[in-house]
Design an enzyme around this catalytic site. Structure first.
Site, short mmCIF file in Angstrom:
data_model
loop_
_atom_site.label_atom_id
_atom_site.label_comp_id
_atom_site.label_asym_id
_atom_site.label_seq_id
_atom_site.Cartn_x
_atom_site.Cartn_y
_atom_site.Cartn_z
CG ASN A 7 -1.92 1.14 1.16
OD1 ASN A 7 -2.03 2.02 0.61
ND2 ASN A 7 -2.99 0.97 2.27
NE ARG A 91 -6.01 2.60 -0.61
CZ ARG A 91 -5.76 3.84 0.16
NH1 ARG A 91 -4.70 4.03 0.70
NH2 ARG A 91 -6.81 4.76 0.00
CG HIS A 180 -10.87 5.76 1.71
ND1 HIS A 180 -11.45 7.20 2.33
CD2 HIS A 180 -9.59 5.99 1.71
CE1 HIS A 180 -10.56 7.94 2.42
NE2 HIS A 180 -9.18 7.16 2.46
CB ILE A 209 -12.70 8.95 10.21
CG1 ILE A 209 -14.21 8.72 10.34
CG2 ILE A 209 -12.51 10.42 10.51
CD1 ILE A 209 -15.05 9.70 9.24
NE ARG A 241 -6.37 14.00 1.18
CZ ARG A 241 -6.54 12.71 1.04
NH1 ARG A 241 -7.68 12.18 0.51
NH2 ARG A 241 -5.72 11.96 1.44
NE ARG A 285 -1.67 9.58 16.37
CZ ARG A 285 -1.21 8.74 15.70
NH1 ARG A 285 -0.86 7.49 16.42
NH2 ARG A 285 -0.70 8.78 14.42
N1 LIG Z 1 -4.10 5.71 18.40
C1 LIG Z 1 -4.64 6.85 17.91
N2 LIG Z 1 -5.44 7.74 18.64
C2 LIG Z 1 -6.01 8.69 17.95
N3 LIG Z 1 -5.83 8.89 16.61
C3 LIG Z 1 -5.22 8.17 16.07
C4 LIG Z 1 -4.65 6.84 16.45
N4 LIG Z 1 -3.65 6.30 15.62
C5 LIG Z 1 -4.12 7.05 14.26
N5 LIG Z 1 -4.72 8.11 14.68
C6 LIG Z 1 -5.27 9.10 13.83
O1 LIG Z 1 -5.45 8.66 12.37
C7 LIG Z 1 -4.91 9.29 11.17
C8 LIG Z 1 -4.35 8.27 10.36
O2 LIG Z 1 -5.05 7.41 10.08
P1 LIG Z 1 -4.90 6.31 8.74
O3 LIG Z 1 -6.02 5.61 8.67
O4 LIG Z 1 -3.55 5.67 9.04
O5 LIG Z 1 -4.58 7.29 7.77
P2 LIG Z 1 -3.97 7.17 6.22
O6 LIG Z 1 -4.22 5.56 5.79
O7 LIG Z 1 -4.86 8.08 5.30
O8 LIG Z 1 -2.68 7.69 6.23
C9 LIG Z 1 -3.78 10.04 12.11
O9 LIG Z 1 -3.66 11.36 11.29
C10 LIG Z 1 -4.22 10.21 13.45
O10 LIG Z 1 -4.77 11.55 13.60
C1 LIG Z 2 -8.01 7.99 -0.98
C2 LIG Z 2 -7.64 8.37 0.20
O1 LIG Z 2 -8.01 9.53 0.68
O2 LIG Z 2 -6.35 7.52 0.75
P1 LIG Z 2 -5.82 8.24 2.29
O3 LIG Z 2 -6.78 8.05 3.00
O4 LIG Z 2 -4.76 6.67 2.24
O5 LIG Z 2 -5.17 9.27 1.79
MG LIG Z 3 -5.68 4.54 4.76
#
Ligand SMILES: Nc1ncnc2c1ncn2[C@@H]1O[C@H](COP(=O)(O)OP(=O)(O)O)[C@@H](O)[C@H]1O
Ligand SMILES: CC(=O)OP(=O)(O)O
Ligand SMILES: [Mg+2]
Length: 401
Positions: A7, A91, A180, A209, A241, A285
């Site tokens: 990914n 992905r 997603h 989220i 965003r 966080r």
């Molecule tokens: N243990 C946690 N407690 C609170 N928020 C968290 C925790 N772990 C991740 N996050 C939140 O989740 C976000 C990332 O989510 P994630 O699904 O990994 O995103 P992406 O795949 O889009 O990078 C981080 O920006 C953080 O704010």
């Molecule tokens: C589509 C998309 O927003 O993916 P990610 O949450 O991984 O940034």
């Molecule tokens: Mg993601």
């Protein structure tokens, strides 16, 4: 069959190696900060401990090489030779109207993904680098692409069309695609298993989220609407965003700031959302910490963020004509208890009632967080995009064998 799932993000690579005979995870980890300073890989060892290795990673090619080095490491690696990997699944965020189901990678598919880079500016270029890096290291191993927009391809035309002249859709394929999808697909099915619902007779709202965030309305297992659009910029307020915005605000700001289209897109994709409002961070966080210390912008950002999720829940309850379950997933949805509470607050009139005390204890695990009387079940379901990608990869590769 051993399947490696990659990914690749714009600055990161998450990976999992599966033994698909029993779907066990043989190795997993992630590379972060590609292209900037202090890059590293974090590997989860079989005993559950994490090992972090710093490395110079100017591009995804070096990142993917490091993933392979770790997989092959004589001390903590999971395989002895790359030949043991039977297939690699990727992905891919944007498949546009070219790809609405998973496919085996060919030169043509690669070109198709490249042409779609403009429609997923933060994402597709990273994936291509990942694909090419794998190609260079293991040219004869089949690769499969699993697209984020695929699960949303069941949306009806009145939900996916924008109210612009129809020929713009015909000529430029401008429409809502949604993203997603692999996650919405996994959690919408999983919640039916948890609650004992029949997929073919279910009304589910899935809230993914994370850093990127989207909501989907899933009727009888099929998406009928989703909050992201032509690109992953639309809908909810996200880490960096802006989400939904009056298009006139965009053209007005371009004029005021003298920005070209690409510069403005960067502004809305990378400098807006939570980081734009707070000036602190895109990580929720950090925002929760700042808000609890009394930072007013952080408090405002949280209110905006949660309010917008609530609006989509209301809208999709209407679109579905009722709701059986609301699912929260991804980094924030799985862990940020306050966001779940606030997004559902005041929705008792729809039959949605959170058990506030229970919700506050649930992080990163499957759990029902609504009260027993709540007509609509609210459920936390950790997402697993990787297993969906691994299953699609196995199925496609076995078909062509
Ligand atoms: N243990 C946690 N407690 C609170 N928020 C968290 C925790 N772990 C991740 N996050 C939140 O989740 C976000 C990332 O989510 P994630 O699904 O990994 O995103 P992406 O795949 O889009 O990078 C981080 O920006 C953080 O704010
Ligand atoms: C589509 C998309 O927003 O993916 P990610 O949450 O991984 O940034
Ligand atoms: Mg993601």
């Amino acid at each position: 069959m051993k399947v490696l799932v990659l990914n690749c993000g714009s600055s990161s690579i998450k990976y999992k190696l599966y033994n698909m005979d029993d779907e066990s995870v043989l190795a997993q980890g992630g590379v972060e900060r590609i292209g900037i300073d202090n890059a590293f890989i974090k590997v989860k060892l079989p005993n559950g401990e994490k090992k972090q290795i710093m490395a110079d990673l100017p591009t995804h090619k070096e990142g993917v090489s490091l993933v392979f080095q770790c997989l092959l490491d004589p001390e903590f690696g999971a395989i002895k030779s790359l030949d043991e990997i039977d297939a690699v699944g990727h992905r891919i965020v944007q498949g546009g109207d070219k790809f609405n189901k998973s496919v085996i990678l060919t030169k043509q598919v690669e070109e198709g993904i490249e042409e779609l880079c403009d429609l997923a500016p933060v994402h597709n270029a990273g994936y291509l680098k990942g694909i090419r890096a794998v190609d260079a290291l293991m040219p004869t191993t089949p690769q499969v692409c699993v697209f984020d927009n695929a699960f949303h391809s069941t949306m009806p035309d009145y939900a996916y069309l924008y109210a612009v002249p129809y020929e713009l859709y015909e000529k430029y394929h401008v429409r809502r695609y949604g993203f997603h999808g692999t996650s919405h697909r996994y959690v919408s099915k999983r919640v039916c298993e948890i609650l004992g619902l029949e997929v073919n007779n279910s009304k589910i709202i899935t809230c993914h989220i994370g850093n990127g965030a989207s909501v989907a309305a899933v009727l009888n297992g099929k998406v009928i609407d989703t909050s992201m659009g032509l690109t992953p910029l639309a809908g909810l307020m996200m880490g960096t965003r802006c989400g939904d915005i009056d298009p006139s605000a965009v053209t007005y700001l371009m004029e005021k700031l003298g920005k070209k289209p690409q510069e403005m897109a960067d502004y809305l994709n990378k400098k807006s959302g939570v980081v734009g409002i707070t000036g602190i961070s895109s990580d929720m966080r950090d925002i929760e910490n700042a808000a609890s210390e009394g930072n007013e912008r952080a408090q405002l950002a949280l209110k905006m963020y949660d309010y917008r999720i609530k609006k989509y829940i209301g809208a999709y309850a209407a679109a579905l004509g009722g709701v059986d379950a609301i699912v929260f997933t991804a980094g924030v949805g799985e862990n940020q208890t306050g966001t779940r509470e606030k997004a559902c607050e005041g929705l008792e009139f729809l039959g949605i009632k959170i058990d506030v005390a229970k919700n506050a204890t649930i992080r990163g695990e499957e759990a029902i967080i609504s009260t027993p009387e709540s007509k609509v079940k609210v459920v936390v379901v950790p997402t697993d995009e990787e297993i969906v990608i691994a299953r699609d990869t196995k199925e496609l590769v076995e078909k062509v064998k």
